[in-house]
Design an enzyme around this catalytic site. Structure first.
Site, short mmCIF file in Angstrom:
data_model
loop_
_atom_site.label_atom_id
_atom_site.label_comp_id
_atom_site.label_asym_id
_atom_site.label_seq_id
_atom_site.Cartn_x
_atom_site.Cartn_y
_atom_site.Cartn_z
N HIS A 186 -9.51 0.56 5.29
CA HIS A 186 -8.12 0.80 5.85
C HIS A 186 -8.24 1.79 7.19
CE1 HIS A 186 -3.98 2.12 6.71
NE2 HIS A 186 -3.61 1.27 5.98
N ASN B 262 0.77 -1.20 -0.02
CA ASN B 262 0.11 0.04 0.00
C ASN B 262 0.84 1.36 -0.01
OD1 ASN B 262 -1.86 1.99 0.71
ND2 ASN B 262 -2.33 1.29 2.53
N GLU C 66 -6.86 4.27 8.04
CA GLU C 66 -6.53 5.63 7.83
C GLU C 66 -7.90 6.27 7.30
OE1 GLU C 66 -2.84 5.18 5.68
OE2 GLU C 66 -1.81 4.62 7.49
N LYS D 110 0.00 4.26 -0.18
CA LYS D 110 -0.86 5.35 0.48
C LYS D 110 -0.45 6.63 -0.51
CE LYS D 110 0.18 3.25 4.72
NZ LYS D 110 0.11 3.57 6.14
N SER E 140 3.67 -2.81 10.27
CA SER E 140 5.03 -2.73 10.23
C SER E 140 5.79 -4.06 9.97
CB SER E 140 5.50 -2.23 11.75
OG SER E 140 5.26 -0.92 12.14
N GLY F 52 2.78 1.58 10.70
CA GLY F 52 3.79 2.75 10.67
C GLY F 52 4.35 3.26 11.75
N GLU G 294 -4.89 -5.51 10.65
CA GLU G 294 -4.26 -4.51 10.89
C GLU G 294 -4.41 -3.53 12.11
OE1 GLU G 294 -2.29 -3.24 6.86
OE2 GLU G 294 -3.70 -1.81 7.21
C1 PEP Z 1 -0.72 -0.15 6.19
O1 PEP Z 1 -0.81 0.94 6.16
O2 PEP Z 1 -1.59 -0.73 5.68
C2 PEP Z 1 0.57 -0.74 6.72
C3 PEP Z 1 0.51 -1.86 7.01
O3 PEP Z 1 1.58 0.06 6.99
P1 PEP Z 1 3.09 -0.18 7.61
O4 PEP Z 1 3.48 -1.37 6.90
O5 PEP Z 1 3.81 1.09 7.11
O6 PEP Z 1 3.02 -0.51 9.19
#
Ligand code: PEP
Length: 250
Positions: free
Chosen positions: A93, A9, A95, A11, A209, A169, A163
């Site tokens: 997601h 992703n 976000e 973003k 992460s 992040g 998630e």
């Molecule tokens: C995400 O935003 O779906 C995600 C998993 O981000 P990150 O791997 O940066 O934690």
């Protein structure tokens, strides 16, 4: 056997120069056994799918509208994304749930529209830190799963991504026991709702992460069929080893 999947992703990152990185990834993944998906910003979907034509890398989107067309200035329909070359779309997601107040009901409506347009809906669920510390993780993710998945979900139409919001992040990752607990709980909920055969075909990804340094242990967890990766999907040199780790776990 569920086909393993690693999805990136991007973003709100990437302009045309990022397509070079995508070309590098397509080259690195030419022998990948797992399914590989990159979800760039919508502005790059068409060009990205051209870069990845005849490669193992598929291109997806990060959101779509719940309507098929109409007066929704600035939005994109699932059909438009499919037309541009996307084969999948990330929905719900955290976000988007936070920034755009997206509810489970809206995510479900988007998923229904996306599936009808021929896209695989990658539906995200996950608890906040406050919810985890209050011991509410399973209640939260079960409710999101129940509310966000359409009734006709199946392995070819839907992928679920667990998630934890606090892991996205941040560099913080749940323990393998915590991931195992949530994934087996999600699988049990899918079995209860859709029946064993359908439920067992729906892939469950872990996201939050994931990096090349922790991918191997995460992919060894039961019921983890792959990963949704944010930051580490931006550079081929970071993402390709995650794909290799998933291939090795298969
Ligand atoms: C995400 O935003 O779906 C995600 C998993 O981000 P990150 O791997 O940066 O934690």
């Amino acid at each position: 056997m569920r086909q393993k999947l690693v999805a990136g992703n991007w973003k709100m990152n990437g302009t045309a120069s990022a397509l070079t990185e995508l070309g590098n990834l397509a080259y690195s993944c030419k022998s990948a056994k797992s399914e590989v998906l990159i979800c760039p910003p919508s502005t790059l979907i068409y060009r990205a799918s051209n870069v990845c034509v005849d490669s193992k890398v598929e291109i997806g989107a990060q959101d779509c509208h719940s309507a098929t067309y109409g007066a929704h200035t600035g939005d994109l329909s699932a059909e438009m994304l499919h037309d541009a070359g996307a084969t999948a779309v990330i929905l719900g997601h955290s976000e988007r749930r936070a920034d755009h107040a997206e509810t489970d009901k809206l995510v479900r409506a988007k998923a229904t529209t996306a599936i009808a347009a021929g896209l695989t809906a990658i539906i995200c669920v996950g608890e906040t830190l406050v919810e985890r510390e209050a011991g509410r993780t399973m209640d939260v993710v079960r409710a999101q799963l129940e509310g966000s998945l359409p009734d006709d979900s199946s392995g070819s139409k839907v992928v679920v991504a667990y998630e934890p919001v606090w892991a996205i992040g941040t560099g913080k990752v749940p323990t393998v026991e915590q991931i195992a607990e949530v994934h087996s709980g999600l699988r049990a909920s899918l079995v209860k709702r859709f029946g064993g055969e359908t439920a067992k075909a729906i892939r469950l990804l872990y996201g939050g992460s994931v990096k090349s340094s922790n991918a191997k242990e995460i992919f060894a967890v039961a019921e983890v069929d792959g990963a949704l990766v944010g930051g580490a999907s931006l550079k081929a040199a970071d993402f390709a080893p995650i794909v290799s780790a998933l291939d090795a776990s298969a």
